[in-house]
Design a protein around this motif. Structure first.
Motif, PDB file in Angstrom:
ATOM      1  N   VAL A   1       3.789  -2.818  -7.880  1.00  0.00           N
ATOM      2  CA  VAL A   1       3.379  -4.173  -7.509  1.00  0.00           C
ATOM      3  C   VAL A   1       4.539  -5.152  -7.672  1.00  0.00           C
ATOM      4  O   VAL A   1       4.741  -6.042  -6.840  1.00  0.00           O
ATOM      5  N   ALA A   2       5.332  -4.995  -8.749  1.00  0.00           N
ATOM      6  CA  ALA A   2       6.476  -5.887  -8.960  1.00  0.00           C
ATOM      7  C   ALA A   2       7.496  -5.727  -7.832  1.00  0.00           C
ATOM      8  O   ALA A   2       8.059  -6.719  -7.344  1.00  0.00           O
TER       9      ALA A   2
ATOM     10  N   ARG B   1       2.484  -7.474   5.051  1.00  0.00           N
ATOM     11  CA  ARG B   1       1.042  -7.729   5.039  1.00  0.00           C
ATOM     12  C   ARG B   1       0.248  -6.442   5.120  1.00  0.00           C
ATOM     13  O   ARG B   1      -0.743  -6.261   4.423  1.00  0.00           O
ATOM     14  N   LYS B   2       0.696  -5.532   5.973  1.00  0.00           N
ATOM     15  CA  LYS B   2       0.015  -4.237   6.073  1.00  0.00           C
ATOM     16  C   LYS B   2       0.145  -3.451   4.770  1.00  0.00           C
ATOM     17  O   LYS B   2      -0.793  -2.789   4.341  1.00  0.00           O
ATOM     18  N   GLU B   3       1.308  -3.523   4.147  1.00  0.00           N
ATOM     19  CA  GLU B   3       1.504  -2.835   2.879  1.00  0.00           C
ATOM     20  C   GLU B   3       0.610  -3.422   1.788  1.00  0.00           C
ATOM     21  O   GLU B   3       0.075  -2.694   0.956  1.00  0.00           O
ATOM     22  N   ILE B   4       0.431  -4.740   1.798  1.00  0.00           N
ATOM     23  CA  ILE B   4      -0.459  -5.386   0.833  1.00  0.00           C
ATOM     24  C   ILE B   4      -1.899  -4.939   1.067  1.00  0.00           C
ATOM     25  O   ILE B   4      -2.644  -4.681   0.114  1.00  0.00           O
ATOM     26  N   GLU B   5      -2.309  -4.812   2.321  1.00  0.00           N
ATOM     27  CA  GLU B   5      -3.662  -4.357   2.634  1.00  0.00           C
ATOM     28  C   GLU B   5      -3.899  -2.937   2.142  1.00  0.00           C
ATOM     29  O   GLU B   5      -4.992  -2.596   1.690  1.00  0.00           O
ATOM     30  N   ARG B   6      -2.888  -2.076   2.234  1.00  0.00           N
ATOM     31  CA  ARG B   6      -3.024  -0.682   1.833  1.00  0.00           C
ATOM     32  C   ARG B   6      -2.708  -0.447   0.360  1.00  0.00           C
ATOM     33  O   ARG B   6      -2.789   0.682  -0.117  1.00  0.00           O
ATOM     34  N   LEU B   7      -2.346  -1.467  -0.367  1.00  0.00           N
ATOM     35  CA  LEU B   7      -1.909  -1.305  -1.755  1.00  0.00           C
ATOM     36  C   LEU B   7      -2.956  -0.634  -2.643  1.00  0.00           C
ATOM     37  O   LEU B   7      -2.610   0.298  -3.380  1.00  0.00           O
ATOM     38  N   PRO B   8      -4.231  -1.043  -2.633  1.00  0.00           N
ATOM     39  CA  PRO B   8      -5.193  -0.365  -3.514  1.00  0.00           C
ATOM     40  C   PRO B   8      -5.281   1.135  -3.250  1.00  0.00           C
ATOM     41  O   PRO B   8      -5.406   1.927  -4.182  1.00  0.00           O
ATOM     42  N   GLU B   9      -5.195   1.526  -2.003  1.00  0.00           N
ATOM     43  CA  GLU B   9      -5.254   2.949  -1.668  1.00  0.00           C
ATOM     44  C   GLU B   9      -3.967   3.669  -2.077  1.00  0.00           C
ATOM     45  O   GLU B   9      -4.001   4.815  -2.520  1.00  0.00           O
TER      46      GLU B   9
ATOM     47  N   LEU C   1       1.775 -15.250   4.096  1.00  0.00           N
ATOM     48  CA  LEU C   1       2.167 -14.156   3.221  1.00  0.00           C
ATOM     49  C   LEU C   1       2.031 -14.635   1.791  1.00  0.00           C
ATOM     50  O   LEU C   1       2.362 -15.781   1.478  1.00  0.00           O
ATOM     51  N   HIS C   2       1.548 -13.802   0.916  1.00  0.00           N
ATOM     52  CA  HIS C   2       1.368 -14.198  -0.484  1.00  0.00           C
ATOM     53  C   HIS C   2       1.711 -13.033  -1.400  1.00  0.00           C
ATOM     54  O   HIS C   2       1.675 -11.878  -0.995  1.00  0.00           O
ATOM     55  N   LYS C   3       2.014 -13.368  -2.648  1.00  0.00           N
ATOM     56  CA  LYS C   3       2.279 -12.333  -3.641  1.00  0.00           C
ATOM     57  C   LYS C   3       0.963 -11.708  -4.083  1.00  0.00           C
ATOM     58  O   LYS C   3      -0.100 -12.305  -3.948  1.00  0.00           O
ATOM     59  N   VAL C   4       1.070 -10.511  -4.637  1.00  0.00           N
ATOM     60  CA  VAL C   4      -0.095  -9.766  -5.077  1.00  0.00           C
ATOM     61  C   VAL C   4      -0.300 -10.011  -6.567  1.00  0.00           C
ATOM     62  O   VAL C   4       0.666 -10.006  -7.342  1.00  0.00           O
TER      63      VAL C   4
ATOM     64  N   VAL D   1       8.212  -9.517  -1.097  1.00  0.00           N
ATOM     65  CA  VAL D   1       7.470 -10.642  -0.505  1.00  0.00           C
ATOM     66  C   VAL D   1       8.210 -11.949  -0.777  1.00  0.00           C
ATOM     67  O   VAL D   1       8.362 -12.786   0.117  1.00  0.00           O
ATOM     68  N   ALA D   2       8.693 -12.131  -2.006  1.00  0.00           N
ATOM     69  CA  ALA D   2       9.416 -13.364  -2.349  1.00  0.00           C
ATOM     70  C   ALA D   2      10.692 -13.486  -1.519  1.00  0.00           C
ATOM     71  O   ALA D   2      11.017 -14.575  -1.023  1.00  0.00           O
ATOM     72  N   ALA D   3      11.426 -12.391  -1.359  1.00  0.00           N
ATOM     73  CA  ALA D   3      12.652 -12.426  -0.553  1.00  0.00           C
ATOM     74  C   ALA D   3      12.333 -12.765   0.896  1.00  0.00           C
ATOM     75  O   ALA D   3      13.066 -13.520   1.545  1.00  0.00           O
ATOM     76  N   CYS D   4      11.236 -12.247   1.403  1.00  0.00           N
ATOM     77  CA  CYS D   4      10.846 -12.533   2.785  1.00  0.00           C
ATOM     78  C   CYS D   4      10.417 -13.993   2.939  1.00  0.00           C
ATOM     79  O   CYS D   4      10.726 -14.627   3.940  1.00  0.00           O
ATOM     80  N   MET D   5       9.714 -14.511   1.939  1.00  0.00           N
ATOM     81  CA  MET D   5       9.256 -15.898   2.014  1.00  0.00           C
ATOM     82  C   MET D   5      10.419 -16.883   1.941  1.00  0.00           C
ATOM     83  O   MET D   5      10.329 -17.989   2.463  1.00  0.00           O
ATOM     84  N   LEU D   6      11.516 -16.476   1.308  1.00  0.00           N
ATOM     85  CA  LEU D   6      12.665 -17.364   1.174  1.00  0.00           C
ATOM     86  C   LEU D   6      13.606 -17.322   2.377  1.00  0.00           C
ATOM     87  O   LEU D   6      14.525 -18.135   2.457  1.00  0.00           O
ATOM     88  N   SER D   7      13.390 -16.376   3.286  1.00  0.00           N
ATOM     89  CA  SER D   7      14.278 -16.310   4.443  1.00  0.00           C
ATOM     90  C   SER D   7      14.035 -17.522   5.349  1.00  0.00           C
ATOM     91  O   SER D   7      12.886 -17.866   5.631  1.00  0.00           O
ATOM     92  N   PRO D   8      15.099 -18.166   5.812  1.00  0.00           N
ATOM     93  CA  PRO D   8      14.945 -19.411   6.564  1.00  0.00           C
ATOM     94  C   PRO D   8      14.397 -19.233   7.974  1.00  0.00           C
ATOM     95  O   PRO D   8      13.781 -20.140   8.517  1.00  0.00           O
TER      96      PRO D   8
END
Length: 167
Positions: free
Chosen positions: A94-95, A71-79, A115-118, A101-108
């Motif tokens: 971004v890919a 989440r922090k990395e997504i916030e800092r992505l534009p910079e 959390l969302h994709k960019v 992010v997808a791997a993290c969302m799939l962890s049980p």
């Protein structure tokens, strides 16, 4: 009856012997912190983590769960993509982030952290806008000295073009 140690006879334990031998070898000479007082950390229970992070040059973010790090990395992505030179490289960054992010969302066993994709197009639009703004500022900065009307002296001209001469 068991035999007791006599008070006048000194008896060295294995640990004391190891310490004495190490001192004789000089293993304790020139250690970092020698001659300095032991630091007082007060009632801070996390002092050892703070000193470790400071010593290793890490931020406290390294201790966060992966979801919060993302989440922090997504916030800092534009910079962080601002200085990337090509659109292709921005898409790759971004890919890669979206894959993590997808791997993290799939962890049980992940905690309930939203959390969302960019969106690549949004990032590229912001990147293009920032790039055009920097280009305009650079052009204005280059045009500003020419508009003052000052002509460089011959010494300044020789210094400026010295690197372009061929021998």
């Amino acid at each position: 009856m068991t035999e007791r140690k006599r008070p006048d006879v000194s008896f060295e334990t294995w640990i004391e012997r190891q310490i004495r031998v190490a001192q004789e070898r000089g293993d304790f000479d020139n250690l970092p912190g020698a001659g300095k007082p032991i630091p007082d950390h007060g009632n801070d229970e996390m002092w050892w983590i703070k000193t470790y992070l400071e010593r290793e040059g890490l931020s406290g973010e390294a201790l966060l769960p992966p979801e919060l790090q993302l989440r922090k990395e997504i916030e800092r992505l534009p910079e962080s993509v601002r200085t990337i030179p090509t659109e292709k490289d921005v898409r790759q960054v971004v890919a890669d982030l979206n894959r993590r992010v997808a791997a993290c969302m799939l962890s049980p066993d992940r905690p309930p952290v939203p959390l969302h994709k960019v969106d690549v197009d949004d990032v590229l639009e912001a990147w293009r806008t920032a790039r055009q703004q920097r280009r305009r500022e650079a052009e204005e900065a280059l045009a500003a000295p020419a508009s003052t009307g000052q002509t460089p002296t011959s010494t300044e001209q020789r210094r400026r073009f010295r690197w372009f001469r061929t021998r």
